[in-house]
Enzyme design. Sequence first.
Site, short mmCIF file in Angstrom:
data_model
loop_
_atom_site.label_atom_id
_atom_site.label_comp_id
_atom_site.label_asym_id
_atom_site.label_seq_id
_atom_site.Cartn_x
_atom_site.Cartn_y
_atom_site.Cartn_z
N GLY A 46 34.67 47.93 36.72
CA GLY A 46 35.09 47.91 38.11
C GLY A 46 34.73 46.59 38.76
O GLY A 46 33.73 45.97 38.39
N CYS A 88 25.90 46.11 37.45
CA CYS A 88 26.82 45.42 38.35
C CYS A 88 27.14 44.04 37.77
O CYS A 88 26.22 43.32 37.37
CB CYS A 88 26.16 45.27 39.73
SG CYS A 88 27.19 44.40 40.93
N HIS A 134 30.19 47.56 47.73
CA HIS A 134 30.49 46.11 47.76
C HIS A 134 31.33 45.74 48.98
O HIS A 134 31.14 44.69 49.57
CB HIS A 134 31.24 45.68 46.50
CG HIS A 134 30.37 45.41 45.31
ND1 HIS A 134 29.37 44.47 45.33
CD2 HIS A 134 30.37 45.93 44.06
CE1 HIS A 134 28.78 44.43 44.14
NE2 HIS A 134 29.37 45.32 43.34
C1 QAP Z 1 30.31 49.50 38.64
O1 QAP Z 1 30.02 47.96 36.93
C2 QAP Z 1 29.77 50.77 38.06
O2 QAP Z 1 24.93 43.89 33.89
C3 QAP Z 1 31.01 48.62 37.65
O3 QAP Z 1 25.63 42.25 31.90
C4 QAP Z 1 28.42 51.00 38.11
O4 QAP Z 1 31.50 47.12 35.51
C5 QAP Z 1 30.61 51.70 37.50
C6 QAP Z 1 28.45 44.77 33.60
C7 QAP Z 1 27.91 52.18 37.59
C8 QAP Z 1 30.10 52.88 36.99
C9 QAP Z 1 28.75 53.11 37.03
C10 QAP Z 1 27.14 44.75 34.04
C11 QAP Z 1 28.80 43.94 32.55
C12 QAP Z 1 29.47 45.63 34.19
C13 QAP Z 1 26.21 43.91 33.46
C14 QAP Z 1 30.35 47.17 35.87
C15 QAP Z 1 26.58 43.06 32.42
C16 QAP Z 1 27.87 43.08 31.96
C17 QAP Z 1 29.27 46.42 35.25
CO CO Z 2 28.87 45.78 41.42
#
Ligand code: QAP
Ligand code: CO
Length: 178
Positions: A46, A88, A134
Amino acid sequence: MAYEIRTYGDPVLASKALEVTDVDAKIIRIVDQMFDTLYDSESGIGLAAPQVGIQRQIFVWDMGEESRVILNPVIAESDGEWTYDEGCLSIPGLYVEMVRPKTVLMKGRDLDGNEVEIEADELEARLFQHELDHLNGILMFDRMQPEQRKEAIAEYRRLAEMADGPSGPGAFRRLRAD
Ligand code: QAP
Ligand code: CO
């Protein structure tokens, strides 16, 4: 073309996004580039417009089934409690266990200007709540108790330093984060 993902400390992440009043060519282009950015990212599911420096109420997501976008979203109803190790793209490397409602009803508009309503639970419901935050300038850190927040920010700074070195982009983040 993909945008650069803004990370913690960038003031745009703390600002409120503006409503999208009409879906013109500029908005379509922004959405396209947000998808490019999401798919270029390592395992992102996301992405909200402020994360790429754009103060508009837009987020995109893909949980492995299809590309989705919503404009001007609100959460109309939420229920229950669910615990998840939340991450995130703007706080790379940090995952923190957070409790939030388990199910939500989100309302907004699609790219054709039609009203949409989506009921979601668990991971998808978490994604909606996280991305909606956000758009209101809220990051995971803002949802923590003072003690947990202090620890999480310290941990993130360690991770950022390891990733960038003391004079890399992490130096900017450390200054801004104070
Ligand atoms: C938001 O989060 C979210 O730390 C989207 O090193 C949060 O796509 C959706 C990501 C909780 C569902 C549950 C994070 C990628 C991606 C990292 C993400 C990273 C590489 C996060
Ligand atoms: Co985020």
